[in-house]
Design an enzyme around this catalytic site. Structure first.
Site, PDB file in Angstrom:
ATOM      1  N   GLU A 144       0.867  -0.982   0.023  1.00 15.33           N
ATOM      2  CA  GLU A 144       0.132  -0.042   0.104  1.00 15.33           C
ATOM      3  C   GLU A 144       0.503   1.643   0.116  1.00 15.33           C
ATOM      4  O   GLU A 144      -0.051   2.366  -1.041  1.00 15.33           O
ATOM      5  CB  GLU A 144      -1.116   0.254   1.369  1.00 15.33           C
ATOM      6  CG  GLU A 144      -1.769   1.071   2.016  1.00 15.33           C
ATOM      7  CD  GLU A 144      -1.658   1.276   2.978  1.00 15.33           C
ATOM      8  OE1 GLU A 144      -2.195   2.371   3.540  1.00 15.33           O
ATOM      9  OE2 GLU A 144      -2.103   0.391   3.585  1.00 15.33           O
ATOM     10  N   GLU A 214      11.139   3.268   2.147  1.00 11.51           N
ATOM     11  CA  GLU A 214      10.224   3.173   3.075  1.00 11.51           C
ATOM     12  C   GLU A 214       9.811   2.254   3.559  1.00 11.51           C
ATOM     13  O   GLU A 214       8.808   2.087   4.976  1.00 11.51           O
ATOM     14  CB  GLU A 214       9.376   2.865   2.039  1.00 11.51           C
ATOM     15  CG  GLU A 214       7.625   3.041   1.706  1.00 11.51           C
ATOM     16  CD  GLU A 214       7.107   4.929   1.874  1.00 11.51           C
ATOM     17  OE1 GLU A 214       6.042   5.126   2.935  1.00 11.51           O
ATOM     18  OE2 GLU A 214       7.865   5.812   1.630  1.00 11.51           O
TER      19      GLU A 214
END
Length: 531
Positions: A144, A214
């Site tokens: 996501e 990330e």
């Protein structure tokens, strides 16, 4: 003279009595004459006894039990408490949800409101942390994050600027069973939003440097979540209630998995879970169904066609509820927080609507909101008047094959014993002491809450996507309200006896919880001696 008058009155009374008896006799003769010739006078049966009030009540109860035990099979798939039909006129007058299934299995669903100036379009995917393994737990959430980090056509900056230039909003979220990507835009930018969604879902680059960057972001997010005690309590509740099953895993995954997820893991997850048959393109607001379908046909051409369905995955690893508890004593926290839950119903279980009504009956209350002490719920009223909690909230969570029904509470350490007793008393009471007035109030509150929640294009699109993934169709509001209205006091008692009375519980607690009663005390309070 007086004697003559008395005799005259006596004769008149006798004449009236004779006429009355004659009339009654003629009525009796008429009734006998109406009997068929084949029936003899001796065959006449005496008139049936009058039906007593309790006989009438017993007949009503028998009919209701018969309906509950033999529900209409058409509604079992769609969570109806017992067979009842909504008015077709109300259903037809509601905004139509149009659904088109493409040859590859991808479903496109829209609800048009051309008077609106905005629209929400999104992709709802039947994939979440439940469908991961212990080794890959956290991949869905990691993906996501990575899906917005650039494609072959758009860099990260170009993607962000494109959405901002059109005044849009792009977002995503991951749950245990679903992942969603959606955009809210002006009516003139619907096609552009679909193009962006198709691009990021099919052409993301997953560059190594972006993955490593990330990774650190997600690890910091995990630290933030650990500071949100309500999230910790509910995660621990799932972990203990569904231990050793997929639903017990967290959405973010363990830190060691986050540190080791690779580009190949992300690509493999897309290939196996982001398949056409497990996806729904939902749109609401200023959209036209035919135009959305044509755009989807043109843009979503690279989706995987893996034949594995979520039903197969659930059947391979079904959720199993275990009565258990997990406690974390932390005296540094100012308040104790705990949740107690029973196994609930799945999305498509016939009892799911009744559990929604029961959740509303238990209600919620927060000391800081100022809701008042004399609210409708017996539980919240008891808590507020005795001042034994800071906040309390009933919850009802559904999954594909199970659910959780319970109460979450926040309180001072010296109130835990009284609060736990009040919670178990009021929850267990649903099994045998329920008034029609309480059920009616809860039904009205539930319907009002559902309508207020559907205010806006984003909630409508979310409702369409979720219902198509869980039910296979969009349930009209009128039909849902008919099912809610079908729940009465007897339904609540039956469902409470099935899910609550003398059933195992799961407990999760954190904070200064030394005075929280032990598991066996909670368990003993799931039943009463009713003799």
């Amino acid at each position: 003279m007086a004697m003559k008058n008395l005799l005259s009155l006596a004769r008149r009374s006798q004449r009236r009595l004779f006429l009355t008896q004659a009339t009654r006799s003629s009525s009796s003769f008429s009734a006998i004459d109406s009997v068929p010739a084949s029936a003899s006078p001796t065959a006449l049966s005496p008139p049936p006894p009058h039906l007593m009030p309790y006989d009438h009540a017993a007949e009503i109860i028998k009919n209701k039990i018969k309906k509950l035990e033999n529900p209409d099979k058409r509604f079992l798939k769609y969570a109806s408490p017992h067979p009842i039909l909504a008015s077709h006129n109300h259903i037809l007058s509601a905004p139509e949800t149009r659904v088109t299934t493409l040859p590859n299995g991808l479903r496109v669903a829209t609800e048009s409101n051309l008077s609106a100036k905005t629209a929400t379009v999104g992709v709802w995917i039947d994939a979440g942390s439940r469908f991961e393994s212990d080794e890959t737990n956290g991949t869905a959430h990691f993906l996501e994050h990575m899906i917005f980090k650039g494609t072959d056509r758009r860099t990260v900056r170009a993607l962000e600027e494109e959405i901002e230039d059109i005044g849009g909003h792009l977002n995503a979220y991951t749950s245990r069973e679903q992942t969603t990507y959606y955009a809210k835009v002006l009516d003139s930018n619907v096609n552009q939003a679909l193009d962006v969604l198709a691009d990021i879902l099919q052409n993301s680059k997953f560059e190594e440097q972006r993955i490593n960057r990330e990774r650190d972001v997600i690890l910091r997010e995990m630290q933030e979540v650990e500071g949100q005690t309500d999230e910790v309590v509910l995660d621990h509740l799932h972990a203990t209630a569904f231990q050793y099953t997929p639903l017990g895993r967290t959405i973010l995954g363990p830190a060691q998995n986050v540190k080791s997820i690779t580009r190949e893991d992300l690509q493999n997850y897309i290939k196996t879970h982001y398949t056409a048959s497990r996806m729904v393109i939902a749109a609401a607001g200023a959209v036209k169904h035919e135009e959305v379908v044509e755009q989807v046909k043109k843009l979503f051409t690279k989706l995987s066609s893996d034949p594995t369905t979520t039903s197969q995955l659930v059947a391979n690893e079904p959720a199993s509820f275990t009565g258990s508890e997990v406690r974390m004593i932390d005296d540094d926290l100012p308040l104790a927080q705990f949740a107690v839950a029973f196994e609930g119903a799945s999305w498509t279980d016939p009892d799911s609507v009744a559990l929604m009504v029961m959740q509303t009956m238990l209600g919620s209350w927060n000391k800081n909101v100022g809701g008042g002490k004399h609210v409708g719920s017996d539980l919240t009223q008891r808590v507020a008047i005795n001042e034994i909690a800071e906040s309390i909230m009933a919850f009802n969570t559904n999954y594909k094959d199970t659910g959780l029904f319970g109460v979450y509470a926040v309180a001072k350490a010296d109130c835990l014993d009284d609060l736990s007793y009040a919670i178990m008393y009021e929850v267990t009471k649903l099994a045998y002491r329920v008034s029609d007035a309480d059920v009616t109030r809860a039904r009205n509150q539930l319907k009002s809450s559902l309508l207020l929640h559907m205010d806006g294009t984003s909630p409508i699109a979310e409702d369409i996507g979720r219902q198509l993934l869980t039910y296979g169709r969009r349930i009209p509001t009128a039909e849902l309200f008919a099912r809610i209205d079908a729940v009465d006091a007897s339904t609540v008692k039956r469902v409470a006896n099935k899910y609550i009375y003398d059933k195992d519980i799961a407990i999760s607690a954190i904070g200064p919880i030394q005075d929280l009663p032990d598991y066996n005390k909670f368990r003993r309070r799931t039943y009463w001696n009713r003799y």
